[in-house]
Design an enzyme around this catalytic site. Sequence first.
Site, mmCIF file in Angstrom:
data_model
loop_
_atom_site.group_PDB
_atom_site.id
_atom_site.type_symbol
_atom_site.label_atom_id
_atom_site.label_comp_id
_atom_site.label_asym_id
_atom_site.label_seq_id
_atom_site.Cartn_x
_atom_site.Cartn_y
_atom_site.Cartn_z
ATOM 1 N N THR A 265 0.863 -1.185 0.000
ATOM 2 C CA THR A 265 0.000 0.000 0.000
ATOM 3 C C THR A 265 0.898 1.233 0.000
ATOM 4 O OG1 THR A 265 -1.599 -1.256 1.248
ATOM 5 C CG2 THR A 265 -1.871 1.137 1.254
ATOM 6 N N ASN B 270 -9.781 0.573 2.096
ATOM 7 C CA ASN B 270 -9.556 0.450 3.533
ATOM 8 C C ASN B 270 -10.239 1.574 4.322
ATOM 9 O OD1 ASN B 270 -8.233 -1.916 3.324
ATOM 10 N ND2 ASN B 270 -6.216 -1.178 3.945
ATOM 11 N N CYS C 152 -3.140 -2.467 8.973
ATOM 12 C CA CYS C 152 -3.543 -1.773 7.742
ATOM 13 C C CYS C 152 -4.515 -0.623 7.958
ATOM 14 C CB CYS C 152 -4.147 -2.777 6.781
ATOM 15 S SG CYS C 152 -3.061 -4.174 6.467
#
Length: 448
Positions: free
Chosen positions: A128, A218, A270
């Site tokens: 990411t 996310n 995350c």
Amino acid sequence: MAQTLAVIGTGYVGLVSGVCFAEHGNTVWCMDVDQDKIERLRRGESPIYEPGLEPLLQRNLHEGRLIFTEDLRQAIHHATVVFLCLPTPPDQDGSADIHYVLDTARAIAEIVAHDGIDRLRILVNRSTVPVGTTEQVQTLVRQVAPSADIRVASNPEFMSEGNAVQQTLNPDRVVVGSSDPDVITVLRELYQPFVDDYDRPLLVMDDKSAEVTKYAANAFLALRISFMNELSRYCESVGADIELVRTGISLDPRIGRTYLHPGIGFGGSCLPKDIRALVRSAHQVGMSLQLVEATANINAEQLHRFVERIRHRFGGSLARRRFAVWGLAFKPNTDDVRESPAHKLISALLADGATITAYDPEAMDTTRRVLGDRIEYARDMYSALDGADALIVATEWAEFRMPDWDNIKSRLQENVIFDGRNLWHPNMMQVLGFEYHSIGRRSVFPGV
Ligand code: UGA
């Protein structure tokens, strides 16, 4: 046609991706700088607890399709595609630090330039990373190896821990960020066994949109959770039940059922990090993403509020109180404790003078490495309760759902439970004779 690939970095993303690429017949060279990890992997031992991973690792190792090395040159030597699966930890200001990605891309370009490898064509970033990183890596590689033809693409992963193997073998979608027809052809071929044009497609878009897609996914998941957590406080104030409200809205197909579970907040490596990085990235272009910022604030408050409820129940101080904590992992089915709400909860209780005995089916060793002897570790879920003033549930492992209530009662000092994951129904807990506090629902007391 099966290809020879390299995967740089054998963390969650790299290892699961490498194993799954090998499972579909590719030869995969996995490289990591951590020598101990590489040695364990060569013996067929997974360094992480991830359901289904170890058998696939062993099979592909045995078949010779998975090779582990600490040597970057060796890893990329035969590869046509190299996946960068490297950490992007938060900087002091919350931005994603991409120096591992840049340093590795530079090292690969240097090797290619020096050795004259002409097989290597595509460098794919799977971590990411902030928008613009693919472009930055492409520029860097061109500078370092001007005569090599290395194309850089983005291919963010969307796997979630505990279910990573299944999600990688059967992804909802594969996102490829590239405008280069050659790159798209190679990646389409590689992912062909994983996707299905009708309901699990491979989506091709430009690299910036692919990078933003990962953050957007996310942030949106986190936003749903914070929405429910904020609403759970409202339900507590007005006497409504958040679980009934959740069911009531989730049956609307426009809303759906997932990521609506209230609790003590989201954690993991995350969601918290990515929303901070997204907020920071927007600040850098002079914007504030208000919903994303509120998502992060609500998440922090949710845990704080739960601790306040415990403190209030025990007269404003937790000094000399003993608590049993069930669950240490940031969610069930993993031993990962990074940004675990359970750990944050424990730290807050310890800071207030409490003593903690904890139990988790998988995350005891990972917790020991972080909390050491600041807490006590129980052999099993029941012995954690011995002499405790209350049981606190922090992670919803399946094995906690149907406990032996008499055993619990015989060990607790008082029959008090704080349930941060809404495992049980308040009416049932009242009948069983517990004082029971949960999230977004009325508290119940025995005999009331
Ligand atoms: C998350 C995303 O779900 C993946 O799609 C993504 O690929 C991954 O991050 C990543 O960026 O690598 P993960 O961190 O493994 O995956 O964890 P989740 O299953 O999303 O759970 C995150 C947190 O949210 C956990 O603490 C969980 O307990 C909490 N949660 C989840 C809730 O509080 N309520 C819910 O309804 C769902």
